[in-house]
Design an enzyme around this catalytic site. Structure first.
Site, PDB file in Angstrom:
ATOM      1  CD  GLU A   1      -2.805  -1.257  -0.120  1.00 33.67           C
ATOM      2  OE1 GLU A   1      -2.935  -0.264  -0.854  1.00 33.67           O
ATOM      3  OE2 GLU A   1      -3.304  -2.371  -0.405  1.00 33.67           O
TER       4      GLU A   1
ATOM      5  CG  HIS B   1      -1.108   1.068  -4.356  1.00 30.64           C
ATOM      6  ND1 HIS B   1      -1.073   0.857  -5.714  1.00 30.64           N
ATOM      7  CD2 HIS B   1      -1.624  -0.065  -3.816  1.00 30.64           C
ATOM      8  CE1 HIS B   1      -1.554  -0.358  -5.981  1.00 30.64           C
ATOM      9  NE2 HIS B   1      -1.885  -0.936  -4.843  1.00 30.64           N
TER      10      HIS B   1
END
Length: 596
Positions: free
Chosen positions: A388, A391
């Site tokens: 994550e 990202h």
């Protein structure tokens, strides 16, 4: 297992800082009113989009409205995700959704009006220095021309927007808020709560009876709702078919790929290349069966630990530091920004009652990105955090280097940055490991990443392709049809030596990604591209790091395939997938060597 916390019990340092988007509700309301005011001015441009100056002013307005709306939407949704049962944020989310539809309606004239211009006029606009900031937008518009309808039809479609999200919304409420699983007995015979968040943990339990009980309880619960969930999934497929036909695409698949300008071959080529590599997955299944020492390998054995004595308990703080060490090859600038994310309220860390399941990275241009986790102290959660943050930093680099429009990268590219982080972290952990048990544990974990991210997601992608093709040719999609298609794919992918339990036929019912159609293949292509990037970074050093950071800073300023190509990865060929498969084969060989 401890009782799940209420949202009010979560310590502040483990919550994301949504006040960085809006300080309070009043600030949100003011921005909402400002958007309402701005969209009224959009009408001033209607019928006047014939020259560079008016188009620039209209695009500037679109950007201002888009920025505000994105922020309003993200803030409402992320508050809703913290506690899906909270009525205040259920209402705010509805309000933000409605506003997005109003914005779409108010500005729906822009694209058809510009596209009413001749090819020659469009080419002139693309070359006009006044519109330099919007060159890629105009190039994209020209490409979309074949699928844009008249003004009246576009306005009508914009109004349908609210209804079109219904299947996903209904499934989300059923899955996250209404569905409750029965209690099961843990390895000590104690009754424990089964939740979305704890399900995978139960599947990782060394005790086979606990795994089987969790597996059966989950799919029996979904089985009771099979008619409703099959209706929501069918409604979603029918919605896709409606849009693809209205917009004159040959199929839903081609419509879904068109936005990212991805050739259909990238999708079919992925499925074909994975089919040719299925013997590798079968070889891994045989190895898993041998290591578990079972006569039959069942679906609930796929997450069972293969190295019984090795348990990696990794606290959240340890996970953060290890990730930082593992991403050292990416250089100082990357590490500094990663630390900023850790320290400054980007991350919502632990599970709480009614919190949205899973993990994601999201945000709005102009503020830092956000990450939602449901962190457990294990290796899987450490990799989720690395993923994550990949990202988040992709968004951070795109947003800080590009204007609003060009910063929005495609989902096709999104999975590359997240998975490169995982590949570098895995390489670091394997190189650092001296204990054969730890090494085996990590290799198993890595092999499972290939199994779940490449093979499993490709199987999902194939399921979506079959389901849509059936519906497009007028065939039915009963709950039984869906389960049969899904079951047969599991048999094909896992091989003859696997006992494919009948319950797995219901798994299609719990996959939220099926409401974001033809999305999951990007995990598999992203993983393959990331494997290629990490290999280059580790082997070449600085030149590859520079190319990679260039990729992160490119956002959506060009077509995805071109951005990757420039950075050194060509996804239009099967090579990156084959390269990933050779890494997988190497992992299996190392595991086989350790088990001799």
């Amino acid at each position: 297992m401890e009782k799940v916390m209420k949202r009010s019990e979560v310590p502040t340092e483990h919550q994301w800082k949504l006040q960085d988007l809006f300080t309070d509700q009043k600030a949100w309301d003011n921005a909402y009113n400002e958007v309402q005011r701005l969209i009224k001015t959009a009408a001033d441009f209607q019928g006047k989009l014939t020259n560079a100056e008016s188009i620039k002013q209209c695009f500037d307005l679109e950007d201002e409205v888009g920025l505000h709306t994105e922020r309003l939407f993200v803030y409402a949704h992320m508050h809703h995700d913290e506690d899906t049962a909270n009525p205040t944020y259920q209402a705010l989310t509805q309000k933000a959704k409605k506003l997005s539809v109003e914005v779409g309606e108010a500005l729906s004239f822009t694209t058809p009006e510009i596209l009413a211009l001749s090819e020659g006029e469009l080419d002139k606009l693309i070359a006009d220095p006044t519109l330099a900031d919007y060159r890629f937008t105009l190039t994209e518009m020209k490409r979309e021309k074949a699928h844009i309808l008249s003004k009246a039809e576009e306005a009508l479609l914009a109004q349908v927007g609210n209804m079109s999200s219904a299947p996903q919304t209904i499934f989300g409420m059923l899955n996250n808020a209404d569905m409750k699983f029965p209690k099961i007995k843990d390895e000590n015979g104690k009754e424990v709560e089964l939740t979305h968040g704890s399900y995978i943990q139960f599947l990782e339990n060394p005790n086979r009876e606990v795994r089987e009980a969790a597996f059966k309880a989950v799919y029996e619960t979904y089985g009771k709702q099979k008619n409703t969930i099959s209706a929501t999934l069918s409604a979603n497929v029918n919605k896709n078919i409606f849009y693809s036909r209205v917009r004159k695409y040959p199929s839903v698949l081609e419509m879904s790929l068109y936005g990212d300008n991805i050739p259909k071959e990238v999708y079919t080529n992925l499925i074909d290349t994975i089919h040719e590599s299925l013997p590798l997955l079968h070889r891994y299944m045989n190895l898993r069966k041998k290591l578990l020492g079972v006569d039959e390998l069942h679906m609930y054995d796929l997450f069972a630990p293969l190295v019984e004595e090795y348990k990696m308990d990794i606290t959240y703080d340890q996970a953060k530091q290890t990730i930082k060490d593992g991403l050292h090859p990416l250089g100082e600038d990357y590490l500094k920004n990663l630390q900023d994310g850790y320290d400054n309220g980007w991350i919502d860390v632990y599970e709480n009652e009614n919190k949205r399941t899973g993990a994601y990275s999201w945000g709005a241009y102009g503020t830092h990105p956000y990450v939602l986790l449901n962190h457990k102290d294990n290796l899987n959660s450490m990799f989720t955090l690395a993923h994550e943050m990949g990202h988040a930093l992709h968004s951070f680099y795109s947003d800080t280097n590009l204007k609003y429009r060009d910063a929005q990268y495609t989902i096709f590219l999104a999975e590359v940055a997240s998975t490169t982080n995982e590949a570098l972290l895995m390489d670091y952990l394997l190189k650092k490991s001296t204990d054969p048990k730890e090494k085996m544990y990590l290799l198993t974990y890595y092999a499972d990443q290939f199994r779940t991210t490449v093979f499993r997601q490709t199987m999902f992608a194939e399921f979506e392709k079959i389901v849509h093709e059936r519906a497009e040719s007028g065939e039915s999609l009963t709950p039984q049809d869906l389960s049969d298609i899904y079951y047969d794919l599991n048999v094909k992918y896992h091989g003859k030596n696997m006992t494919v339990d009948k319950e797995i036929g219901m798994e299609w019912a719990r996959i939220p990604h099926f409401y974001n159609s033809f999305y999951v293949y990007k995990y598999a292509t992203g993983f393959s591209a990331a494997t290629s990037f990490s290999k280059q970074i580790l082997e070449e050093g600085q030149p590859a790091v520079d190319r990679y950071l260039g990729f992160l800073k490119s956002g959506g300023s060009d077509f995805s395939i071109n951005i990757l190509k420039k950075a050194g990865v060509d996804m239009s060929s099967p090579e990156p997938i084959r390269e990933a498969m050779s890494v997988f084969e190497n992992v299996i060989s190392q595991m086989e060597e350790l088990t001799k």
